[in-house]
Design a protein around this motif. Structure first.
Motif, short mmCIF file in Angstrom:
data_model
loop_
_atom_site.label_atom_id
_atom_site.label_comp_id
_atom_site.label_asym_id
_atom_site.label_seq_id
_atom_site.Cartn_x
_atom_site.Cartn_y
_atom_site.Cartn_z
N UNK A 18 -1.72 0.80 4.39
CA UNK A 18 -1.91 1.79 5.44
C UNK A 18 -1.95 3.16 4.81
N UNK A 19 -2.67 4.07 5.47
CA UNK A 19 -2.66 5.46 5.04
C UNK A 19 -2.21 6.30 6.23
N UNK A 20 -1.10 6.98 6.03
CA UNK A 20 -0.56 7.85 7.06
C UNK A 20 -1.06 9.27 6.85
N UNK A 45 17.88 7.72 8.92
CA UNK A 45 16.60 8.20 8.42
C UNK A 45 16.70 8.34 6.90
N UNK A 46 15.66 7.88 6.19
CA UNK A 46 15.70 7.92 4.74
C UNK A 46 14.43 8.53 4.18
N UNK A 47 14.59 9.15 3.03
CA UNK A 47 13.47 9.76 2.32
C UNK A 47 12.55 8.68 1.78
N UNK A 48 11.24 8.91 1.90
CA UNK A 48 10.25 7.98 1.38
C UNK A 48 9.47 8.61 0.22
N UNK A 49 8.91 9.79 0.47
CA UNK A 49 8.09 10.46 -0.55
C UNK A 49 7.99 11.93 -0.20
N UNK A 65 8.36 3.26 -4.76
CA UNK A 65 7.76 3.73 -6.00
C UNK A 65 6.85 2.66 -6.58
N UNK A 66 5.66 3.07 -6.99
CA UNK A 66 4.69 2.13 -7.53
C UNK A 66 3.79 1.53 -6.47
N UNK A 67 4.16 1.69 -5.20
CA UNK A 67 3.36 1.14 -4.10
C UNK A 67 2.81 2.23 -3.19
N UNK A 68 3.25 3.45 -3.39
CA UNK A 68 2.87 4.53 -2.48
C UNK A 68 2.41 5.76 -3.25
N UNK A 69 1.56 6.52 -2.59
CA UNK A 69 1.07 7.78 -3.16
C UNK A 69 1.07 8.84 -2.08
N UNK A 79 -1.32 16.26 4.99
CA UNK A 79 -0.54 15.52 4.00
C UNK A 79 -0.79 14.04 4.26
N UNK A 80 -0.82 13.27 3.19
CA UNK A 80 -1.15 11.85 3.30
C UNK A 80 -0.07 11.02 2.61
N UNK A 81 0.09 9.80 3.09
CA UNK A 81 0.93 8.82 2.42
C UNK A 81 0.17 7.51 2.40
N UNK A 82 -0.28 7.13 1.23
CA UNK A 82 -0.96 5.85 1.05
C UNK A 82 0.09 4.82 0.67
N UNK A 83 0.18 3.75 1.43
CA UNK A 83 1.16 2.71 1.16
C UNK A 83 0.44 1.39 0.95
#
Length: 126
Positions: A18-20, A45-49, A65-69, A79-83
């Motif tokens: 998914x891309x957020x 709530x927890x920090x992701x990136x 880590x290693x799975x997301x950008x 802002x984007x989060x690629x998972x």
């Protein structure tokens, strides 16, 4: 005042991607550090990136880590989060956050961020 709106969440099978997206209105995000947090039912709530205000420094939780950008387009104010390789334990509401933070490290504490979006649901089926 900064308004943040997340999108891109949804239902995906384990192993999928998914891309957020996080878009801002009301003020430019160019001077803000940005981060993604998530909250699963019954959990804190927890920090992701996160990414610093210039886009030159990023940081990730060990769990992704290693799975997301994480990335940003300062000109567009997005802002984007690629998972990738999503797991059932990635299921949560994902929040975009902005903070007027100019440190040399990404802040991983939620209280450091001033503005938050409403969240987008990510559900990973196993």
């Amino acid at each position: 005042q900064v308004q943040l709106v997340e999108s891109g969440g949804g239902l995906v099978q384990a192993g999928g991607s998914l891309r957020l997206f996080c878009a801002a209105s009301g003020r430019t995000l160019s001077n803000y550090a940005m981060a993604w947090f998530r909250q699963a039912p019954g959990k804190e709530r927890e920090f992701v990136a996160g990414i610093n205000w210039t886009g030159s420094i990023v940081d990730y939780a060990d769990s992704v880590k290693g799975r997301s950008t994480v990335s940003r387009d300062r000109a567009k104010g997005t802002v984007y989060l690629q998972m990738n390789s999503l797991k059932a334990e990635d299921t949560a509401v994902y929040y975009c956050a902005a903070g007027l933070i100019h440190t040399l490290v990404v802040q991983t504490t939620a209280s450091k961020y001033d503005f938050w979006g409403q969240g987008t649901q990510v559900t990973v089926s196993s």
